[in-house]
Design an enzyme around this catalytic site. Structure first.
Site, short mmCIF file in Angstrom:
data_model
loop_
_atom_site.label_atom_id
_atom_site.label_comp_id
_atom_site.label_asym_id
_atom_site.label_seq_id
_atom_site.Cartn_x
_atom_site.Cartn_y
_atom_site.Cartn_z
N GLY A 274 -20.29 24.94 35.74
CA GLY A 274 -20.62 24.09 36.87
C GLY A 274 -21.41 24.88 37.89
CG HIS A 275 -21.97 28.48 37.74
ND1 HIS A 275 -22.71 29.22 36.85
CD2 HIS A 275 -20.68 28.71 37.42
CE1 HIS A 275 -21.90 29.88 36.05
NE2 HIS A 275 -20.65 29.57 36.36
CB ALA A 276 -27.95 27.06 38.00
#
Ligand code: TYD
Length: 135
Positions: A50-52
């Site tokens: 749930g991130h980049a």
């Protein structure tokens, strides 16, 4: 191509005593390895990611069990990769939103990264990620 996610087949040394696979930096995967971590003991129904990352490239292998890696490069089309073999992995370029879910019992996710850990390299807000992809 360094900006495209792709499945990479690793070398396999088949042996009656048990098989062996290999990751060498800058050849089997397109970056120099700075860090390795792994995810294990994931309770049923949980998801990770749930991130980049602004700069980090990753290579993810299901060393045991299986899970799904869902990628979104900001164009709204999510791509789902089901990883369930220890002799292949998913190359994830920088600036891709990624989630990992659908972990099987006893799944172990090996994550090889191109950078040392830096919390400032994370984009944890999806709207911010979309803004960054438009810059
Ligand atoms: P995170 O990368 O958010 O995990 P995932 O993407 O698998 O959900 O990391 C979770 C926490 O673990 C984070 O808040 C800090 C810590 N961490 C480190 O200290 N070093 C590392 O190399 C990683 C990957 C995480």
């Amino acid at each position: 191509m360094r900006n495209t996610a792709k499945i990479i087949d690793l070398k396999k040394v088949l042996d009656a005593r048990g098989n062996l696979s290999i990751i060498e930096e800058n050849s089997d995967i397109p970056f120099k390895i700075e860090r390795v971590h792994w995810i294990y003991d994931v309770p049923g129904g949980e998801s990770r990611g749930g991130h980049a990352y602004k700069n980090t490239e990753e290579f993810i292998v299901a060393l045991s069990g299986s899970f799904d890696v869902i990628l979104d490069n900001g164009d709204g089309k999510k791509q789902n990769y089901h990883l369930n073999r220890s002799y292949m992995g998913l190359y994830v370029p920088k600036m891709i939103w990624r989630e990992i879910d659908n972990f099987s019992t006893n799944a172990v996710a090996l994550v090889v990264s191109s950078t040392l850990y830096d919390s400032d390299d994370y984009i944890r807000n999806f709207e911010q990620f979309i803004k960054n992809t438009m810059q």
